[in-house]
Design a protein around this motif. Structure first.
Motif, PDB file in Angstrom:
ATOM      1  N   HIS A  20     -32.802-124.440  10.052  1.00  0.00           N
ATOM      2  CA  HIS A  20     -33.554-123.421   9.183  1.00  0.00           C
ATOM      3  C   HIS A  20     -34.936-123.581   9.118  1.00  0.00           C
ATOM      4  CE1 HIS A  20     -32.749-126.541   6.201  1.00  0.00           C
ATOM      5  NE2 HIS A  20     -33.685-126.047   5.755  1.00  0.00           N
ATOM      6  N   GLY A  21     -35.748-124.415   9.528  1.00  0.00           N
ATOM      7  CA  GLY A  21     -37.332-124.654   9.387  1.00  0.00           C
ATOM      8  C   GLY A  21     -37.592-125.906   8.825  1.00  0.00           C
ATOM      9  N   SER A  22     -38.324-126.631   9.445  1.00  0.00           N
ATOM     10  CA  SER A  22     -38.841-128.005   8.864  1.00  0.00           C
ATOM     11  C   SER A  22     -40.371-128.386   9.620  1.00  0.00           C
ATOM     12  CB  SER A  22     -37.706-128.915   8.728  1.00  0.00           C
ATOM     13  OG  SER A  22     -37.660-129.665  10.271  1.00  0.00           O
ATOM     14  N   ARG A  75     -25.803-128.246   5.796  1.00  0.00           N
ATOM     15  CA  ARG A  75     -24.826-127.142   4.814  1.00  0.00           C
ATOM     16  C   ARG A  75     -25.527-126.022   4.278  1.00  0.00           C
ATOM     17  NH1 ARG A  75     -19.892-129.972   3.216  1.00  0.00           N
ATOM     18  NH2 ARG A  75     -20.080-128.477   1.443  1.00  0.00           N
ATOM     19  N   GLY A  76     -25.085-124.907   4.229  1.00  0.00           N
ATOM     20  CA  GLY A  76     -25.331-123.799   3.462  1.00  0.00           C
ATOM     21  C   GLY A  76     -24.478-123.293   2.746  1.00  0.00           C
ATOM     22  N   LYS A  79     -29.032-120.849   6.827  1.00  0.00           N
ATOM     23  CA  LYS A  79     -29.719-119.930   7.655  1.00  0.00           C
ATOM     24  C   LYS A  79     -31.487-119.960   7.156  1.00  0.00           C
ATOM     25  CE  LYS A  79     -25.930-116.816   8.690  1.00  0.00           C
ATOM     26  NZ  LYS A  79     -24.950-117.715   8.485  1.00  0.00           N
ATOM     27  N   ALA A  80     -32.190-119.563   7.991  1.00  0.00           N
ATOM     28  CA  ALA A  80     -33.494-119.445   7.641  1.00  0.00           C
ATOM     29  C   ALA A  80     -34.080-118.212   7.201  1.00  0.00           C
ATOM     30  CB  ALA A  80     -34.530-119.707   9.217  1.00  0.00           C
ATOM     31  N   PHE A  81     -34.638-118.002   6.045  1.00  0.00           N
ATOM     32  CA  PHE A  81     -35.286-116.947   5.666  1.00  0.00           C
ATOM     33  C   PHE A  81     -36.295-116.498   6.254  1.00  0.00           C
ATOM     34  CE2 PHE A  81     -33.261-119.209   1.860  1.00  0.00           C
ATOM     35  CZ  PHE A  81     -32.183-118.116   1.674  1.00  0.00           C
ATOM     36  N   ASP A  82     -37.327-117.265   6.903  1.00  0.00           N
ATOM     37  CA  ASP A  82     -38.431-117.024   7.746  1.00  0.00           C
ATOM     38  C   ASP A  82     -38.354-118.049   9.059  1.00  0.00           C
ATOM     39  OD1 ASP A  82     -40.826-116.137   8.679  1.00  0.00           O
ATOM     40  OD2 ASP A  82     -41.891-117.385   7.490  1.00  0.00           O
TER      41      ASP A  82
END
Length: 333
Positions: free
Chosen positions: A67-69, A129-130, A217-220
């Protein structure tokens, strides 16, 4: 010489010589009876000098959270649980947060799912986990239309949803969702085939509840997601090698599957889905390895039982797998 007469010096000397001669004869006879002894062995010669041993380069893999890192670097793992622990350590999260990993794609793409092998140039994306959700399901037919797999660390999740099936009509259920509980009974730690069996045994017409956890989920969507840098640091660069993770024993670097092994593995994976409702390329690979050199189905069944006896595969499945491996081997597929 008569009794009472004295012995002359000559007689005494002759007697002594006779005694000495008898002793010499006895010693000679004793020596003749003794077992011969082997001469001492020469000291062993040192082994010829071989090529110097060099330590294998440390395998370093690049990873991100899907999801971004930022990009992290991991090494020193031999199985999936250790891999998750290394990823968790880099990103300061709990290993239990990781649902599954994909290779070279941050999307929930089951074709990119990490199984038992990682290419030495693969980039690892961890899906964590989301949202947790509960859905009520009522079976209208024997099959729900789900294919289950697991992450090798205790989490079973949905790998495929059959179009038009009972589950397909529940739009909140998605590929990649971890099945955490059935009717409030936790199934964390269960293997995929155990979960598939539980779902199959749910009676028709009676509602039951699934507690699901979707991947975060990724927001961006971050545009920096790329493959690992082209640097060879810490790598054994060979496009034909992969790191094979094993549930038992150390990981090994080995050649990627040849065409026969790749096709046979896909066929066995299809049969696993057909018979057991699961997808598992690592399991399919192990089955192919057990059967590719066997001469008859009995030898194959015995070899498979020695490595995968816990699965208790039905005979009809074994015969179909044996037939599929033979078809691929003989070019009939």
């Amino acid at each position: 010489m008569q009794n009472g007469e004295a012995m002359s010096p000559q007689d005494s000397k002759a007697g002594a010589e006779a005694v000495e001669e008898q002793k010499a004869q006895n010693q000679s006879q004793n020596q003749g009876c003794a077992e011969p002894t082997a001469p001492p062995l020469p000291p062993p010669s040192p082994p010829p000098p071989g090529p110097p041993e060099y330590p294998r380069p440390r395998l370093i893999f690049h990873t991100q959270l899907a999801h971004g890192s930022p990009t992290g670097r991991i090494h020193g793992f031999t199985n999936v649980k250790e891999l998750y622990a290394k990823i968790a350590e880099v990103f300061n999260i709990s290993p239990s947060e990781i649902l599954f990993c994909t290779l070279n794609s941050h999307k929930v793409d089951m074709q990119k799912l990490l199984g038992g092998q990682i290419g030495l140039e693969d980039f690892i994306f961890a899906h964590v986990r989301g949202e947790t959700k509960e859905v009520e399901v009522t079976k209208t037919e024997d099959a729900l239309g789900l294919t289950i797999t697991d992450n090798g660390a205790g989490y079973a999740f949905i790998k495929r949803i059959k179009e038009g099936s009972t589950i397909d009509r529940l739009k909140t259920v998605c590929v990649g969702d971890h099945i955490e509980a059935i009717n409030d009974q936790s199934i964390v730690g269960c293997r995929h085939y155990e979960v598939a069996k539980m779902l199959k045994e749910q009676p028709r017409g009676i509602p039951f509840t699934l507690r699901l956890v979707g991947p975060k989920k990724a927001f961006d969507m971050i545009g920096m997601r790329t493959r690992a840098p082209k640097s060879n640091e810490g790598k054994m660069v060979n496009g034909r090698e992969t790191l094979r993770l094993r549930s038992k024993g150390a990981a090994t670097v080995q050649e990627v599957q040849n065409e026969f092994e790749e096709q046979a593995t896909k066929k066995v994976d299809d049969l696993l889905e057909s018979y057991m409702g699961i997808r598992d390329l690592e399991l399919a690979t192990t089955i192919v390895e057990a059967g590719k050199d066997k001469k008859n189905p009995d030898d194959f069944a015995e070899a498979l039982d020695s490595v995968l006896g816990d699965f208790a595969f039905p005979d009809v499945f074994l015969f179909d797998v044996w037939g599929a491996i033979g078809d691929v081997k003989n070019g009939r597929i």
